[in-house]
Design a protein around this motif. Structure first.
Motif, short mmCIF file in Angstrom:
data_model
loop_
_atom_site.label_atom_id
_atom_site.label_comp_id
_atom_site.label_asym_id
_atom_site.label_seq_id
_atom_site.Cartn_x
_atom_site.Cartn_y
_atom_site.Cartn_z
N PRO A 21 -20.46 -36.16 -21.35
CA PRO A 21 -19.93 -34.80 -21.29
C PRO A 21 -18.50 -34.74 -20.78
N VAL A 22 -17.74 -33.75 -21.29
CA VAL A 22 -16.47 -33.36 -20.69
C VAL A 22 -16.78 -32.23 -19.73
N VAL A 23 -16.37 -32.35 -18.48
CA VAL A 23 -16.85 -31.46 -17.42
C VAL A 23 -15.75 -30.50 -16.95
N PHE A 24 -16.06 -29.21 -16.97
CA PHE A 24 -15.23 -28.17 -16.38
C PHE A 24 -15.82 -27.84 -15.01
N GLN A 25 -15.03 -27.99 -13.95
CA GLN A 25 -15.56 -27.73 -12.59
C GLN A 25 -14.40 -27.58 -11.61
N HIS A 26 -14.52 -26.56 -10.73
CA HIS A 26 -13.55 -26.35 -9.66
C HIS A 26 -12.11 -26.31 -10.16
N GLY A 27 -11.90 -25.62 -11.28
CA GLY A 27 -10.55 -25.44 -11.80
C GLY A 27 -9.99 -26.63 -12.55
N GLU A 28 -10.80 -27.65 -12.76
CA GLU A 28 -10.32 -28.87 -13.42
C GLU A 28 -11.25 -29.27 -14.56
N VAL A 29 -10.73 -30.13 -15.42
CA VAL A 29 -11.52 -30.71 -16.50
C VAL A 29 -11.50 -32.22 -16.35
N HIS A 30 -12.68 -32.83 -16.38
CA HIS A 30 -12.82 -34.28 -16.22
C HIS A 30 -13.30 -34.87 -17.54
N ALA A 31 -12.56 -35.88 -18.02
CA ALA A 31 -12.92 -36.50 -19.29
C ALA A 31 -12.86 -38.01 -19.16
N ARG A 32 -13.64 -38.69 -19.99
CA ARG A 32 -13.64 -40.15 -20.04
C ARG A 32 -13.23 -40.60 -21.43
N ILE A 33 -12.23 -41.45 -21.49
CA ILE A 33 -11.65 -41.89 -22.75
C ILE A 33 -11.90 -43.39 -22.92
N VAL A 34 -12.23 -43.80 -24.14
CA VAL A 34 -12.33 -45.21 -24.48
C VAL A 34 -11.32 -45.49 -25.57
N GLY A 35 -10.42 -46.45 -25.33
CA GLY A 35 -9.42 -46.81 -26.32
C GLY A 35 -8.01 -46.54 -25.82
N ASP A 36 -7.10 -46.32 -26.75
CA ASP A 36 -5.68 -46.12 -26.44
C ASP A 36 -5.45 -44.69 -25.98
N PRO A 37 -4.99 -44.46 -24.73
CA PRO A 37 -4.77 -43.08 -24.26
C PRO A 37 -3.47 -42.47 -24.77
N GLY A 38 -2.68 -43.22 -25.54
CA GLY A 38 -1.40 -42.72 -26.03
C GLY A 38 -1.48 -41.40 -26.78
N PRO A 39 -2.38 -41.27 -27.79
CA PRO A 39 -2.48 -39.99 -28.51
C PRO A 39 -2.81 -38.81 -27.61
N LEU A 40 -3.62 -39.07 -26.58
CA LEU A 40 -3.96 -37.99 -25.66
C LEU A 40 -2.75 -37.57 -24.83
N GLN A 41 -1.96 -38.55 -24.36
CA GLN A 41 -0.76 -38.23 -23.61
C GLN A 41 0.22 -37.44 -24.47
N ASP A 42 0.34 -37.81 -25.75
CA ASP A 42 1.23 -37.08 -26.66
C ASP A 42 0.76 -35.63 -26.83
N ALA A 43 -0.57 -35.44 -26.97
CA ALA A 43 -1.10 -34.09 -27.16
C ALA A 43 -0.85 -33.22 -25.94
N PHE A 44 -1.02 -33.78 -24.74
CA PHE A 44 -0.77 -33.01 -23.53
C PHE A 44 0.72 -32.65 -23.40
N GLU A 45 1.60 -33.58 -23.76
CA GLU A 45 3.03 -33.31 -23.65
C GLU A 45 3.46 -32.17 -24.56
N GLN A 46 2.78 -31.98 -25.67
CA GLN A 46 3.12 -30.90 -26.59
C GLN A 46 2.78 -29.53 -26.04
N GLU A 47 1.98 -29.49 -24.96
CA GLU A 47 1.65 -28.20 -24.34
C GLU A 47 2.77 -27.69 -23.44
N ARG A 48 3.86 -28.42 -23.34
CA ARG A 48 5.07 -27.98 -22.64
C ARG A 48 4.82 -27.64 -21.16
#
Length: 224
Positions: free
Chosen positions: A111-138
């Motif tokens: 599960p991806v967990v929403f709790q106490h104002g935060e979101v906790h996720a577990r990634i397997v593989g290259d985190p690069g695409p995720l970092q790029d997606a977050f950066e696009q949120e400005r």
């Protein structure tokens, strides 16, 4: 192979209402994304809600980007199951996860967990695409990398949602032989270890056990 634990939060002043209710409502202990189905603009998200689902269910028609919501369960100890039909922009963190999945090279585990104002996720593989997606949120989303390892993380709040006190109770019970057969310890023994009343110790254990069972069932439901 990289295993990455990520925690993200959204600027409170710019947090969409649906995210705010999932992550910040005092009536919801935690919300866990169990599965999703994506199109280019929309998503179906299956969420388990621990606590009162009313903050999400009752005003759902007022949430921007929510097209439909179906809810079941939520009685007693069982978590409510909520199926959301949403525009991906309604939950920016989820939109980032979805964009990263489409880019390829990684798996977002549930599960991806929403709790106490935060979101906790577990990634397997290259985190690069995720970092790029977050950066696009400005800068609307604040992200931190909690752990990068070559082996999967075991336990942790992102996986099972235990409070620190509940975790202490389970560890003490295990150490004392509470879970042995025949049982070598009682609530009184655990209470003495935690320096609390037997009733409080029993309450910590009951809630922790319910969360651990729920987390295990989520793993089965999601096919992990």
């Amino acid at each position: 192979m990289k295993h990455v634990r990520v925690t993200a939060s959204v600027d409170p002043e710019r947090s969409p209402p649906l995210f705010d209710r999932l992550a910040n409502s005092s009536a919801i202990d935690r919300a866990r994304v169990l599965d999703w189905n994506l199109t280019s603009e929309d998503a179906m998200i299956l969420i388990a809600l621990d606590g009162d689902p009313a903050p999400v269910v009752d005003p759902a028609s007022e949430f921007r980007g929510v097209d439909r919501l179906d809810v079941s369960g939520g009685d007693g100890e069982a978590a409510a199951r909520v199926l959301l039909h949403v525009q991906r922009s309604a939950v920016p963190i989820f939109s980032c996860l979805a964009s990263a999945l489409e880019a390829g090279g990684l798996i977002v585990r549930t599960p991806v967990v929403f709790q106490h104002g935060e979101v906790h996720a577990r990634i397997v593989g290259d985190p690069g695409p995720l970092q790029d997606a977050f950066e696009q949120e400005r800068g609307d989303i604040d992200v931190r990398i909690d752990e990068i390892s070559s082996t999967p993380a075991v336990g942790g709040e992102s996986a099972n949602g235990l409070s620190e006190r509940q975790r202490e109770a389970v560890l003490a019970a295990k150490r004392l032989g509470y879970y042995e057969k025949p049982r070598d310890a009682t609530h009184e023994d655990v209470a003495a270890e935690l320096r609390c009343s037997p009733q409080t110790a029993g309450d910590h254990l009951r809630k922790a056990e319910a969360k651990l069972v729920e987390s295990a069932l989520d793993e089965v439901d999601s096919g992990v």
